[in-house]
Every structure is written in structure tokens, then in C-alpha cells.
Design a protein around this motif. Sequence first.
Motif, PDB file in Angstrom:
ATOM      1  N   VAL A  19       5.988   2.702  -8.328  1.00 54.31           N
ATOM      2  CA  VAL A  19       5.365   2.163  -9.582  1.00 54.31           C
ATOM      3  C   VAL A  19       6.321   1.501 -10.519  1.00 54.31           C
ATOM      4  N   ASP A  20       7.728   1.296  -9.994  1.00 58.96           N
ATOM      5  CA  ASP A  20       8.515   0.479 -10.604  1.00 58.96           C
ATOM      6  C   ASP A  20       9.544   0.080  -9.527  1.00 58.96           C
ATOM      7  N   VAL A  21      10.631  -0.455 -10.005  1.00 57.56           N
ATOM      8  CA  VAL A  21      11.755  -0.846  -8.967  1.00 57.56           C
ATOM      9  C   VAL A  21      12.394   0.275  -8.785  1.00 57.56           C
ATOM     10  N   GLY A  22      12.541   0.769  -7.660  1.00 57.65           N
ATOM     11  CA  GLY A  22      13.254   2.204  -7.205  1.00 57.65           C
ATOM     12  C   GLY A  22      12.483   3.455  -7.557  1.00 57.65           C
ATOM     13  N   VAL A  23      11.285   3.373  -8.396  1.00 54.55           N
ATOM     14  CA  VAL A  23      10.512   4.633  -8.869  1.00 54.55           C
ATOM     15  C   VAL A  23       9.345   4.651  -8.240  1.00 54.55           C
ATOM     16  N   VAL A  24       9.116   5.969  -7.634  1.00 58.03           N
ATOM     17  CA  VAL A  24       7.825   6.081  -6.839  1.00 58.03           C
ATOM     18  C   VAL A  24       7.020   7.256  -7.541  1.00 58.03           C
ATOM     19  N   ALA A  75       1.060  -1.369   0.231  1.00 58.12           N
ATOM     20  CA  ALA A  75       0.091   0.081   0.196  1.00 58.12           C
ATOM     21  C   ALA A  75       0.866   1.250  -0.171  1.00 58.12           C
ATOM     22  N   PRO A  76       0.272   2.418  -0.403  1.00 58.87           N
ATOM     23  CA  PRO A  76       1.089   3.729  -0.321  1.00 58.87           C
ATOM     24  C   PRO A  76       1.742   4.024   1.117  1.00 58.87           C
ATOM     25  N   ARG A  77       2.839   4.357   1.173  1.00 56.20           N
ATOM     26  CA  ARG A  77       3.353   5.007   2.484  1.00 56.20           C
ATOM     27  C   ARG A  77       3.075   6.476   2.495  1.00 56.20           C
ATOM     28  N   ARG A  78       2.339   6.726   3.844  1.00 57.05           N
ATOM     29  CA  ARG A  78       2.257   8.036   4.131  1.00 57.05           C
ATOM     30  C   ARG A  78       3.258   8.571   4.997  1.00 57.05           C
TER      31      ARG A  78
END
Length: 242
Positions: A89-94, A49-52
Motif C-alpha cells: 500500500v506504500d513503500v515498505g508498507v503492506v 498483484a498481491p502475493r499469496r
Amino acid sequence: MLMIPLLVLLSLLDPVTPRARCAPGQACEPRQRRDAGGRGGVYEHLGGAPRRRKLYCATKYHLQIHSNGKIDGSLEENNQFSIMEITAVDVGVVAIKGLFSGRYLAMNGQGRLYASEVFNQECEFVERIHELGYNTYASRHHSTEQPLPPGGGSSRRRASAKRQWYVSINGKGRPRRGFKTRSTDKASLFLPRVLGNKDHEMVRRLRDSQSAQHHTHHNGRRGDRRRRRHRARKGRGRTPED
């Protein structure tokens, strides 16, 4: 008589067998995760889940995304526009989204930060973990071609040399243009802070407000349908006048 080393003797008596795969329901040894460049950065949030978090810059400002599209920094400890949702959204990409503004952090081709209403490729940032827990966030699609001196390497290496553009908040709380940033600048270092009690309270009020709006909208639509059916029934019960 030759003396056989103890370790060699033990290895002969108890050879190492290949590690079997984990059976369902058994705990397995976690594999070490690496970032996209293979430099050992750990990204345990992948697939979750998204980190807040609140992104606290080394210049002592919290990154903010306003509802009107403005990007800046705040010195306030508890500010609703500094609460972010960070999603892989990908490896190492947010992707970084302001929870209260509903907008995504983005960087355009001129190196300017802006808040996008919809997700696009300019909203993708490469996350890197540095010393002391600080992170950097570099634009995935925008960078500067870095010319190398003649003879400094192969032609392929000279063609691929790039300098990354980073999310950066200066000492006055203003965003810096991407092509003016470095990964070693204080303005480019961010500490992802967990939410405090007051932050959680603001999030709870936001969730309750959204739930109430949804309930009101749903009931309103249901009431409209009921009134339409009632008018239709009344229309069918009338008899034409002579």
C-alpha cells in the motif's frame, strides 16, 4: 621521465560518457530498491498483484485469520485460513488479508491483533526483511514512546523515539500484545512461504465456488427480470370486465 599510471592513461584515452536513457523496447539495468528507511530492503512486489503466501513464524506456527475474526497460529501445513494475500500500500508498507476469511489483519491501540472486515489504517504494517529471509511486520500507526535518559540526545530526538509494535505469535500459537514484542524475538519473525500444491488446489476450489455463486446469482436476477416482464405483458393483455 614520469610514468603515467595505466588506469589514468586509459581514462584519458577513453573518457567515461554519461549513461543514456533506455530506449523503448530495450532492457535497462534495474535500479536498487530500498525500503522506507533507506536500509536496502528489496520490495519487488511494489505496484504488482498481491502475493499469496503463508506466514510461517519462527515459533513453528502459521499465522491464521479466521472468518469469525480470531487471530492465532496453526501447526497444520495445509490450512485454508493460513493462506494470505500480501499487498503493498506504500513503500515498505503492506496489507495482509486472509484469502478464505476475507478479513484484514489489524492491530488496535491496545496492541491486540484482530481481523477487520474492511481496510483501515490499523491494517497497515511496515514490512522489514531480516537475516535468513525472515520478515517482521510492525504496526504503522501504533507504537510506544521510548523515553531516553537525560542528556541522551537532543530534545527533538527524545520526542521522536518510539518502539515499534510487531505482529507476534508465541510458542502456544497465541498472538502477543504489540507493546510486549521486539523485532529480535522469535515470535516476531515470519518466513513468507510460497503455496504448495495442496494450497493451490484449495485456492482453485474457492475460485470455482465463487464463480458458481456469481453465475447462480446472475442467472437468478435475470430470471426475476424475465418473470416481471412476463407478468407485465399479461397484465397489459387483460381487458376490464363489465
